[in-house]
Scaffold this active site. Structure first.
Site, PDB file in Angstrom:
ATOM      1  N   LYS A  69      44.849 -10.856   0.923  1.00 23.56           N
ATOM      2  CA  LYS A  69      44.623 -10.453  -0.474  1.00 23.56           C
ATOM      3  C   LYS A  69      45.433  -9.214  -0.876  1.00 23.56           C
ATOM      4  CE  LYS A  69      40.056 -12.375  -1.518  1.00 23.56           C
ATOM      5  NZ  LYS A  69      38.697 -12.051  -1.962  1.00 23.56           N
ATOM      6  N   ASP A 105      37.475 -12.168  -8.760  1.00 22.60           N
ATOM      7  CA  ASP A 105      36.196 -11.886  -8.073  1.00 22.60           C
ATOM      8  C   ASP A 105      35.277 -11.005  -8.925  1.00 22.60           C
ATOM      9  OD1 ASP A 105      36.573 -13.383  -5.768  1.00 22.60           O
ATOM     10  OD2 ASP A 105      37.520 -11.746  -4.669  1.00 22.60           O
TER      11      ASP A 105
END
Ligand code: NDP
Length: 282
Positions: A69, A105
């Protein structure tokens, strides 16, 4: 597969366990889009070529998971403000050969929190854990205007660094407190969030049962782990509102779907697909 089929996929290591193909393929099918979601297991030294491969014509984007990420960020052509603030990319949008990094997210957490609280912004939240997921949760809480945000982590030095990178004028302050102060702190918390990686196995809890016991009667307990965890079960047994990470997972996916396709995500279809796959595996 016809050469015109649009393709998205998940880049990470490992990815075999992922629910995302089930969620996205059901969504593509339900809106009649000729598109397919694939799993792209990618080790560290394969990340750069994998990202380059996203520049192919029929690729609409990708999700990025552990451990890439952060590492993927310098390989992209642009980043959203959210991805910059969170310091991680979980979604890549491919358009005209250009790759744009975003992070859905925080959106996923925000929608899940809204479901759990009936769209009320909690007055305070205590977040346990200071990894990548906690970063997205904290940004989401700051943007929602939660006035008191407390961060607790096993390694306090990691929490201090995380709070330092998120605190800025005009935003609610992320306050770091010691691990052993948790039972006292939760007594005045409207929301408790488990953002540690503890919860996937059996009855494991990241903290003692005394923490759940000390929560106020109207508190919400949220666990990012997307299974029925010991923490959520203990909260429900006490009569509290308890939610696992499934809604967050679905909403982060729904937002990614919308960024790739420009169409509203069929959230109910995605939820049903994820629940069906979970039931099949259990
Ligand atoms: P990281 O590995 O980045 O962070 C792990 C965190 O857990 C750290 O704060 C670490 O503390 C803490 N931790 C690990 N072991 C223990 C332990 N035994 N006791 C107490 N604390 C511990 O993980 P992520 O942030 O990427 O993910 C965290 C969780 O969130 C995972 O379960 C993941 O699956 C879930 N997740 C869910 C999503 C959803 O959509 N529902 C989205 C993203 C993640 P320390 O710093 O001290 O090591």
């Amino acid at each position: 597969m016809p050469a015109t089929t649009m393709i998205a996929g998940l880049i990470g290591d490992p990815v075999a366990h992922s629910l995302s193909p089930h969620m996205h393929n059901a969504a593509f099918q339900s809106i009649g889009l000729d598109a397919q979601y694939e799993l792209w297991p990618t080790a560290h030294d394969g990340l750069a070529p994998r990202v380059t491969s996203l520049r192919r014509e029929n690729i609409i984007g990708a999700n990025i998971t552990v451990p890439h990420k952060q590492a993927v960020m310098p390989l992209l052509d642009g980043l959203s403000d959210k991805a910059r603030r969170i310091g991680a990319v979980n979604t890549i949008i491919a358009r005209d050969g250009q790759l744009h990094g975003d992070n859905t997210d925080a959106y996923g957490f925000n929608r899940s929190m809204a479901e759990a609280t009936g769209h009320l912004v909690p007055a305070s939240a205590l977040v346990v854990g200071a990894g990548g997921a906690a970063r997205a949760v904290l940004v989401s809480l700051q943007d929602a205007g939660v006035a008191v945000i407390i961060l607790v982590n096993r390694s306090q030095i990691t929490a201090d660094a995380l709070a330092g990178s998120l605190n800025a004028p005009g935003r609610p302050v992320v306050q770091v407190r010691p691990w052993n102060s948790m039972p006292r702190l939760v007594a005045s918390a409207a929301m408790l969030v488990n953002a540690t990686s503890v919860g996937w196995h059996g009855e494991e809890l990241p903290f003692g049962m005394d923490v759940i016991a000390a929560l106020p009667d109207d508190a919400v307990a949220m666990d990012l782990t997307y299974r029925s965890t010991a923490m959520v079960r203990a909260a429900l047994a006490r009569g509290l509102r308890g939610v696992d990470g499934l809604s967050m997972l679905i909403y982060q996916g729904a937002r990614a779907f919308e960024l790739w396709t420009g169409q509203p995500a069929p959230v109910d279809v995605m939820r049903r697909a994820v629940l069906a796959e979970q039931a099949r595996r259990s």
